[in-house]
Motif scaffolding. Structure first.
Motif, PDB file in Angstrom:
ATOM      1  N   ILE A 118      -7.290   7.500   3.909  1.00 21.15           N
ATOM      2  CA  ILE A 118      -7.533   6.734   2.779  1.00 21.15           C
ATOM      3  C   ILE A 118      -6.921   5.449   2.660  1.00 21.15           C
ATOM      4  O   ILE A 118      -7.143   4.393   2.532  1.00 21.15           O
ATOM      5  CB  ILE A 118      -7.355   7.705   1.527  1.00 21.15           C
ATOM      6  CG1 ILE A 118      -8.328   8.740   1.500  1.00 21.15           C
ATOM      7  CG2 ILE A 118      -7.637   6.726   0.092  1.00 21.15           C
ATOM      8  CD1 ILE A 118      -9.606   8.768   1.421  1.00 21.15           C
ATOM      9  N   LEU A 119      -5.300   5.584   2.907  1.00 19.19           N
ATOM     10  CA  LEU A 119      -4.603   4.380   2.865  1.00 19.19           C
ATOM     11  C   LEU A 119      -4.808   3.600   3.997  1.00 19.19           C
ATOM     12  O   LEU A 119      -4.706   2.046   3.679  1.00 19.19           O
ATOM     13  CB  LEU A 119      -3.200   4.749   2.908  1.00 19.19           C
ATOM     14  CG  LEU A 119      -2.673   5.697   1.478  1.00 19.19           C
ATOM     15  CD1 LEU A 119      -0.977   6.134   1.794  1.00 19.19           C
ATOM     16  CD2 LEU A 119      -2.878   4.792   0.418  1.00 19.19           C
ATOM     17  N   ILE A 126       0.615  -1.167   0.025  1.00 19.85           N
ATOM     18  CA  ILE A 126       0.108  -0.152   0.002  1.00 19.85           C
ATOM     19  C   ILE A 126       0.865   1.274   0.052  1.00 19.85           C
ATOM     20  O   ILE A 126       0.560   2.032  -0.612  1.00 19.85           O
ATOM     21  CB  ILE A 126      -1.087   0.056   1.280  1.00 19.85           C
ATOM     22  CG1 ILE A 126      -2.006  -1.165   1.194  1.00 19.85           C
ATOM     23  CG2 ILE A 126      -1.565   1.207   1.500  1.00 19.85           C
ATOM     24  CD1 ILE A 126      -2.983  -1.457   2.246  1.00 19.85           C
ATOM     25  N   GLY A 149      -9.067  -2.810   4.681  1.00 20.97           N
ATOM     26  CA  GLY A 149      -9.741  -3.597   3.494  1.00 20.97           C
ATOM     27  C   GLY A 149      -8.951  -4.680   3.330  1.00 20.97           C
ATOM     28  O   GLY A 149      -9.750  -5.891   2.906  1.00 20.97           O
ATOM     29  N   THR A 150      -7.781  -4.717   3.052  1.00 23.15           N
ATOM     30  CA  THR A 150      -6.801  -5.267   2.490  1.00 23.15           C
ATOM     31  C   THR A 150      -6.907  -6.820   3.678  1.00 23.15           C
ATOM     32  O   THR A 150      -6.845  -8.079   3.318  1.00 23.15           O
ATOM     33  CB  THR A 150      -5.644  -5.243   2.098  1.00 23.15           C
ATOM     34  OG1 THR A 150      -5.724  -4.157   1.413  1.00 23.15           O
ATOM     35  CG2 THR A 150      -4.481  -6.353   1.777  1.00 23.15           C
ATOM     36  N   GLU A 152      -7.598   1.472   2.976  1.00 23.79           N
ATOM     37  CA  GLU A 152      -7.148   0.468   2.080  1.00 23.79           C
ATOM     38  C   GLU A 152      -6.558  -0.766   3.048  1.00 23.79           C
ATOM     39  O   GLU A 152      -6.709  -1.860   2.683  1.00 23.79           O
ATOM     40  CB  GLU A 152      -6.385   0.975   0.797  1.00 23.79           C
ATOM     41  CG  GLU A 152      -5.957  -0.035   0.007  1.00 23.79           C
ATOM     42  CD  GLU A 152      -5.104   0.890  -1.119  1.00 23.79           C
ATOM     43  OE1 GLU A 152      -4.488  -0.150  -1.630  1.00 23.79           O
ATOM     44  OE2 GLU A 152      -5.173   2.014  -1.484  1.00 23.79           O
TER      45      GLU A 152
END
Length: 68
Positions: free
Chosen positions: A52-53, A30, A59-60, A56
């Motif tokens: 935002i990251l 990421i 979610g990963t 992510e």
């Protein structure tokens, strides 16, 4: 749709290096860096992980743990 679901397995202390390594690899992808560049005790802010990251990354993790 999602395939066969399996119950989650609890991690033991012996699994810690494997779990940390997997998390480090996901975070490195990421952040677009090498896994060894991620300091274990660095905060997300210091590593440059914004909201935002961070979403992510979360979610990963969910996707990866759902596959097991």
């Amino acid at each position: 749709m999602f395939g066969q679901l399996h119950p989650a397995r609890s991690a033991s202390v012996g699994d810690l290096p494997e779990v940390l390594g997997a998390l480090r690899e996901m975070l490195a992808r990421i952040l677009r860096c090498d896994p060894w560049e991620i300091e274990e005790k660095a905060t997300f802010h210091v590593m440059g992980l914004d909201s935002i990251l961070g979403a992510e990354f979360a979610g990963t993790q969910r996707i990866r743990t759902a596959r097991r």
